[in-house]
Enzyme design. Structure first.
Site, short mmCIF file in Angstrom:
data_model
loop_
_atom_site.label_atom_id
_atom_site.label_comp_id
_atom_site.label_asym_id
_atom_site.label_seq_id
_atom_site.Cartn_x
_atom_site.Cartn_y
_atom_site.Cartn_z
N GLU A 128 -52.03 34.85 35.33
CA GLU A 128 -50.85 35.58 34.83
C GLU A 128 -51.07 37.08 34.66
O GLU A 128 -50.71 37.66 33.64
CB GLU A 128 -50.39 34.96 33.50
CG GLU A 128 -50.04 33.49 33.65
CD GLU A 128 -49.67 32.80 32.34
OE1 GLU A 128 -49.69 33.45 31.28
OE2 GLU A 128 -49.34 31.60 32.38
N ASN A 170 -53.81 32.39 39.65
CA ASN A 170 -52.78 31.47 39.18
C ASN A 170 -51.68 32.21 38.42
O ASN A 170 -51.98 33.06 37.57
CB ASN A 170 -53.45 30.45 38.23
CG ASN A 170 -52.60 29.26 37.88
OD1 ASN A 170 -52.08 28.58 38.75
ND2 ASN A 170 -52.47 28.96 36.58
N HIS A 207 -43.38 26.19 36.84
CA HIS A 207 -42.61 25.76 35.66
C HIS A 207 -41.14 26.10 35.92
O HIS A 207 -40.76 27.27 35.93
CB HIS A 207 -43.09 26.49 34.40
CG HIS A 207 -44.48 26.13 34.00
ND1 HIS A 207 -44.82 24.88 33.54
CD2 HIS A 207 -45.63 26.86 34.00
CE1 HIS A 207 -46.11 24.85 33.27
NE2 HIS A 207 -46.62 26.03 33.54
N GLU A 236 -49.17 23.55 37.79
CA GLU A 236 -48.67 23.19 36.45
C GLU A 236 -47.22 22.72 36.52
O GLU A 236 -46.40 23.06 35.67
CB GLU A 236 -48.77 24.40 35.50
CG GLU A 236 -50.16 25.02 35.43
CD GLU A 236 -50.24 26.22 34.48
OE1 GLU A 236 -49.31 26.45 33.69
OE2 GLU A 236 -51.26 26.92 34.54
N ASP A 238 -43.68 21.41 36.22
CA ASP A 238 -42.73 20.64 35.41
C ASP A 238 -41.34 21.21 35.67
O ASP A 238 -41.19 22.37 36.04
CB ASP A 238 -43.08 20.59 33.92
CG ASP A 238 -43.33 21.93 33.26
OD1 ASP A 238 -42.88 22.97 33.78
OD2 ASP A 238 -43.96 21.94 32.18
O1 G3I Z 1 -54.33 22.95 17.94
C1 G3I Z 1 -53.53 23.77 17.08
C2 G3I Z 1 -53.22 23.06 15.79
O2 G3I Z 1 -54.41 22.85 15.09
C3 G3I Z 1 -52.25 23.94 14.97
O3 G3I Z 1 -51.87 23.25 13.82
C4 G3I Z 1 -51.02 24.26 15.79
C5 G3I Z 1 -50.08 25.19 15.03
O4 G3I Z 1 -49.44 26.09 15.89
O5 G3I Z 1 -51.40 24.91 16.97
C6 G3I Z 1 -52.24 24.11 17.79
O6 G3I Z 1 -52.58 24.84 18.94
C7 G3I Z 1 -51.56 24.96 19.91
C8 G3I Z 1 -52.06 24.39 21.21
O7 G3I Z 1 -51.09 24.59 22.23
C9 G3I Z 1 -52.38 22.90 21.12
O8 G3I Z 1 -51.19 22.18 20.91
C10 G3I Z 1 -51.21 26.42 20.07
O9 G3I Z 1 -50.61 26.92 18.88
C11 G3I Z 1 -50.27 26.60 21.23
O10 G3I Z 1 -50.10 27.99 21.48
C12 G3I Z 1 -50.84 25.95 22.47
O11 G3I Z 1 -49.87 26.06 23.51
C13 G3I Z 1 -50.36 25.96 24.81
C14 G3I Z 1 -49.99 27.21 25.59
O12 G3I Z 1 -50.38 27.06 26.94
C15 G3I Z 1 -50.66 28.46 25.06
O13 G3I Z 1 -51.99 28.54 25.48
C16 G3I Z 1 -49.74 24.73 25.45
O14 G3I Z 1 -50.24 23.55 24.82
C17 G3I Z 1 -50.09 24.68 26.95
O15 G3I Z 1 -49.35 23.65 27.57
C18 G3I Z 1 -49.70 26.00 27.58
O16 G3I Z 1 -50.09 25.96 28.95
C19 G3I Z 1 -49.75 27.13 29.70
C20 G3I Z 1 -50.87 27.39 30.68
O17 G3I Z 1 -52.11 27.51 30.00
C21 G3I Z 1 -50.61 28.64 31.51
N1 G3I Z 1 -49.32 28.55 32.17
C22 G3I Z 1 -48.17 28.25 31.28
C23 G3I Z 1 -48.43 26.97 30.49
C24 G3I Z 1 -47.24 26.60 29.63
O18 G3I Z 1 -47.00 27.57 28.65
#
Ligand code: G3I
Length: 306
Positions: A128, A170, A207, A236, A238
């Site tokens: 990104e 990516n 996405h 990725e 969806d």
């Molecule tokens: O694990 C913590 C938890 O302990 C806490 O209580 C909670 C409160 O916010 O957060 C949890 O962490 C979250 C994590 O996902 C696990 O669920 C983060 O806040 C959240 O920001 C994170 O989001 C991820 C996001 O990337 C940001 O990195 C998504 O799961 C994940 O699907 C998403 O994936 C991205 C790819 O890496 C890059 N391309 C886009 C894609 C979708 O956004």
């Protein structure tokens, strides 16, 4: 064929993958589907910079290793996501700039790629790095401000650390050939190939939603990237929506990939709708109970119609 991985494999050995978050490794309903349907795995969050290097110089590989070990034990490939990214940086890195940040980024790339050397099918080396909108510019970030050559420096470090992995750039919203961001990434890859920067692949995150639907020219985009001499991977996937319309879009994406020899695999970003990163909606191939949706059958139709 009765599974996605089997059907994909019948198309010149393509793979079909999914994202796995660590918290679902012990969810047997989820992992049964992963094991049955998919032969490529991406850690949804666990190989990001903040997860692997929470404090500078202190690496935390345990959780990511559990996902990689599950994949390898079960005969799956692994997509590594992601070595260098403006987002999900640990606090210590977010505060850095200049040569100090450049060195820290390259140390991270080298250490992580070395830890997993020989175990990763493809690395998302850089994620990104381009701006949204019509500028065609790089995204402003602390990494970009270390110098425009930060991306190629990351690719060279990754190649040196893990010479046999497929190295990918990516990004999202680079699916529509008429989009400035798509052309900007294309120009970078063309330049890298011309100058011998070690890049092997472009990852199209894919996405999609109503504001960003599957473009009619998707096949053209994939073909044009591939013509530069790189693989294309849909990394990725969806698609927001439901029913027949969602199924047709999934089928169209799959057909667009199959139409280009160097589009070597497709990964969806999760298994069941309720485990998706999208807070609401039904963007995946399986419903919350793990039942196959119309979208699943749309993909299968594309994989088996040849
Ligand atoms: O694990 C913590 C938890 O302990 C806490 O209580 C909670 C409160 O916010 O957060 C949890 O962490 C979250 C994590 O996902 C696990 O669920 C983060 O806040 C959240 O920001 C994170 O989001 C991820 C996001 O990337 C940001 O990195 C998504 O799961 C994940 O699907 C998403 O994936 C991205 C790819 O890496 C890059 N391309 C886009 C894609 C979708 O956004």
């Amino acid at each position: 064929p009765s599974t996605l991985q089997e059907a994909a494999g019948m198309n010149d050995g393509r793979y079909f993958g999914t994202a796995v978050p660590a918290h679902l490794l012990n969810d047997s309903a989820n992992m049964t589907i992963v094991n049955r349907e998919f032969n490529m795995v991406t850690a949804e969050n666990e190989m990001k910079i903040d997860a692997l290097q929470p404090n500078q110089g202190q690496y935390s590989f345990g959780t990511a290793d559990r996902i990689v070990n599950w994949a390898r034990t079960n005969g799956k490939g692994v997509r590594g996501h992601t070595l260098a990214w403006h987002s999900q940086q640990p606090q210590w890195m977010r505060n850095m700039s200049g040569q100090q940040l450049r060195r820290a980024m390259l140390d991270h790339v080298t250490t992580v790629a070395t830890h997993y050397r020989g175990q990763i099918h493809s690395w998302d080396v850089v994620n990104e790095a381009f701006a949204d909108g019509s500028s065609g510019a790089r995204r402003d970030s602390n990494l970009q401000r270390t110098g425009n050559d930060w991306i190629e420096a990351a690719f060279r470090a990754a190649r040196a650390a893990d010479p046999n992995a497929i190295l990918c750039y990516n990004d999202y919203n680079i699916d529509d050939w008429n989009h400035a961001k798509t052309r900007a990434v294309y120009d970078m890859v063309r330049d890298f190939k011309a100058r011998g920067v070690p890049i092997d692949c472009v990852g199209l995150q894919a996405h999609f939603n109503s504001g960003n639907p599957v473009p009619n020219n998707y096949h053209t985009t994939i073909e044009n990237f591939a013509a530069l001499g790189v693989d294309v991977q849909i990394t990725e996937l969806d698609i927001e929506g439901s029913g027949q319309s969602q199924a047709e879009q999934y089928k169209g994406v799959t057909q667009a990939c199959l139409a280009v020899a160097r589009c070597t695999g497709i990964s969806v970003w999760g298994v069941r709708d309720n485990d998706s990163w999208r807070a609401s909606g039904t963007p995946l191939l399986f419903d919350r109970n793990g039942n196959k949706k119309q979208a699943y059958h749309g993909v299968m139709e594309a994989l088996t119609e040849g």
